[in-house]
Write an enzyme that holds these catalytic residues in place. Structure first.
Site, short mmCIF file in Angstrom:
data_model
loop_
_atom_site.label_atom_id
_atom_site.label_comp_id
_atom_site.label_asym_id
_atom_site.label_seq_id
_atom_site.Cartn_x
_atom_site.Cartn_y
_atom_site.Cartn_z
N ASP A 143 33.29 16.28 21.55
CA ASP A 143 32.36 15.50 20.73
C ASP A 143 32.81 14.05 20.64
O ASP A 143 32.74 13.42 19.59
CB ASP A 143 32.28 16.12 19.33
CG ASP A 143 31.13 15.56 18.50
OD1 ASP A 143 30.17 15.06 19.10
OD2 ASP A 143 31.21 15.62 17.26
N CYS A 200 11.82 34.63 15.57
CA CYS A 200 12.49 34.16 14.36
C CYS A 200 12.49 32.64 14.30
O CYS A 200 12.78 31.96 15.28
CB CYS A 200 13.94 34.67 14.34
SG CYS A 200 14.90 34.09 12.92
N CYS A 203 15.72 29.26 10.77
CA CYS A 203 16.42 27.98 10.71
C CYS A 203 15.44 26.84 10.44
O CYS A 203 15.74 25.90 9.70
CB CYS A 203 17.20 27.72 11.99
SG CYS A 203 16.21 27.69 13.52
N CYS A 207 15.39 24.67 6.51
CA CYS A 207 15.88 23.28 6.53
C CYS A 207 15.32 22.50 5.34
O CYS A 207 14.09 22.36 5.21
CB CYS A 207 15.50 22.59 7.83
SG CYS A 207 16.06 20.86 7.93
N CYS A 223 17.89 14.89 9.21
CA CYS A 223 18.93 15.91 9.09
C CYS A 223 19.97 15.49 8.06
O CYS A 223 20.50 14.36 8.10
CB CYS A 223 19.58 16.13 10.45
SG CYS A 223 20.96 17.29 10.44
N CYS A 250 25.62 19.79 6.34
CA CYS A 250 24.69 20.81 5.87
C CYS A 250 24.79 22.01 6.80
O CYS A 250 24.79 21.85 8.02
CB CYS A 250 23.27 20.25 5.86
SG CYS A 250 22.01 21.44 5.33
N CYS A 253 20.86 25.87 8.21
CA CYS A 253 20.25 26.52 9.38
C CYS A 253 21.18 27.55 10.00
O CYS A 253 20.73 28.49 10.66
CB CYS A 253 19.82 25.48 10.41
SG CYS A 253 21.16 24.52 11.14
N CYS A 257 20.81 32.05 9.72
CA CYS A 257 20.63 32.64 11.06
C CYS A 257 21.17 34.07 11.12
O CYS A 257 22.34 34.30 10.81
CB CYS A 257 21.34 31.79 12.11
SG CYS A 257 21.22 32.46 13.78
#
Length: 357
Positions: A143, A200, A203, A207, A223, A250, A253, A257
């Site tokens: 990342d 499904c 998520c 939110c 977000c 956060c 989501c 799941c």
């Protein structure tokens, strides 16, 4: 050097397991199928202020251009749920979100900074590979560069892209970090897996800000993770009430799941929750001065947002709590920073106080 060795992959997987990784995959360098979606996402401005997402053009989807000589990408997955995570942890996290006096920090951010943990272990894995086969052209990522991590993970069989855009595994849900090693050694790619979200859309429904505007389409500007971490300025007025008590990131989501009932705990102590961050009252966290903030967040991911944004985020949470409860304690806490030297903090404190009128 370009060497083709199918025998090398099982050995890499064994070394990786010894280093705390939960799964290793191999992807090729052709991500052309992802380029149209990336360009459309950027064109619509869904990346917000994350200008680095556009800074390198299509190099993000072209590993061999980002690191010349790359012919394979080793993808790594590392679970991050703390070792003491109990059964039913999702319900406990939702209960935390319902407590308006408590500050909610994303699970991944409660321990050591994952960038440091994964990067060091990916480098150790690279060193072991080089010891086995000789000089190795490589570069490790976590990342930290223009890399399509989720796309590479999906290409290499780590899982599939969920409707929230995160990678999902039937064996581990989504509570894991991803890392990559770009190498100049040709390795047989892992087989991708099929998607298992079906109809499904939990998520999307859960939110708080409706940031998942369509399956596999996230508007980062809405977000909460983006707003509380990446976004540097004032949080949009219409979104502040929706943030609740989330002060860093956060998880909604992921908490909702169904696949995360299979989420695995980490084998490493690095991701254990630090004392002072988890389950703390907002008024306590808001009282941290900058030296305290730096001391409490040393070595962790939260430090990167700085003390000013930390106070901004908590001011919003305090305002939301004040609106919900009328608490004199929350109001008094906000007043302590009403004359703060930062205009950003003062503006959010003023908004927070106005929620109790």
């Amino acid at each position: 050097m370009v060497v083709c060795s199918s025998q090398l992959v099982p050995q890499i997987q064994q070394w990786a397991h010894e280093l705390g990784f939960s799964q290793i995959g191999v992807a090729g360098v052709d991500l052309s199928c992802a380029e149209p979606g990336l360009m459309e996402w950027l064109a619509q401005g869904f990346h917000g202020e994350m200008h680095y997402m556009a800074a390198h053009g299509l190099k993000r989807a072209r590993p061999a251009e980002l690191v010349p000589g790359t012919v394979s990408v080793i993808t790594a997955r590392m679970n991050y749920l703390p070792r003491t995570t109990p059964e039913g942890w999702q319900a406990l996290e939702f209960a935390r979100l319902a407590d308006s006096a408590q500050g909610a920090v994303s699970v991944y951010a409660r321990g050591r900074d994952y960038h440091k943990v994964l990067r060091a272990r990916l480098q150790k894995l690279s060193d072991r590979i080089a010891e086995a086969i000789g000089p190795l052209g490589h570069r490790v990522f976590t990342d930290s560069a223009p890399v399509l991590e989720a796309e590479l993970a999906a290409h290499s069989g780590q899982g599939w892209r969920g409707k929230h855009t995160l990678v999902l595994s039937r064996d581990a849900g989504s509570m894991f970090f991803l890392g990559e090693i770009y190498i100049d050694v040709a390795l047989p790619p892992s087989a991708p897996v099929s998607a298992h979200c079906g109809s499904c859309q939990s998520c999307m429904d859960v939110c708080p800000t409706q940031a998942i505007i369509a399956p596999h389409r996230l508007d980062a500007r809405r977000c909460i993770s983006y707003l509380t971490i990446e976004h540097a300025g004032p949080i949009p007025l219409e979104l502040r009430p929706l943030i609740g008590n989330r002060i860093y990131g956060c998880d909604d989501c992921q908490l909702i799941c169904p696949w995360n009932k299979y989420a695995q705990v980490s084998s490493l102590p690095d991701f254990d929750a630090r004392a002072g961050l988890s389950g703390q009252q907002l008024v306590h966290l808001f009282a941290w001065d900058e030296p305290t903030f730096l001391r409490q967040t040393e070595g962790g991911p939260i430090r990167r947002i700085g003390h000013e944004r930390w106070l901004r985020n908590i001011a919003v949470a305090l305002g939301n709590g004040l609106r919900a409860t009328g608490s004199a304690e929350l109001r008094a806490a906000l007043h302590t920073c009403a004359q703060h030297e930062s205009a950003l903090v003062r503006e959010h404190v003023a908004w927070g106080l106005a929620q109790g009128i």
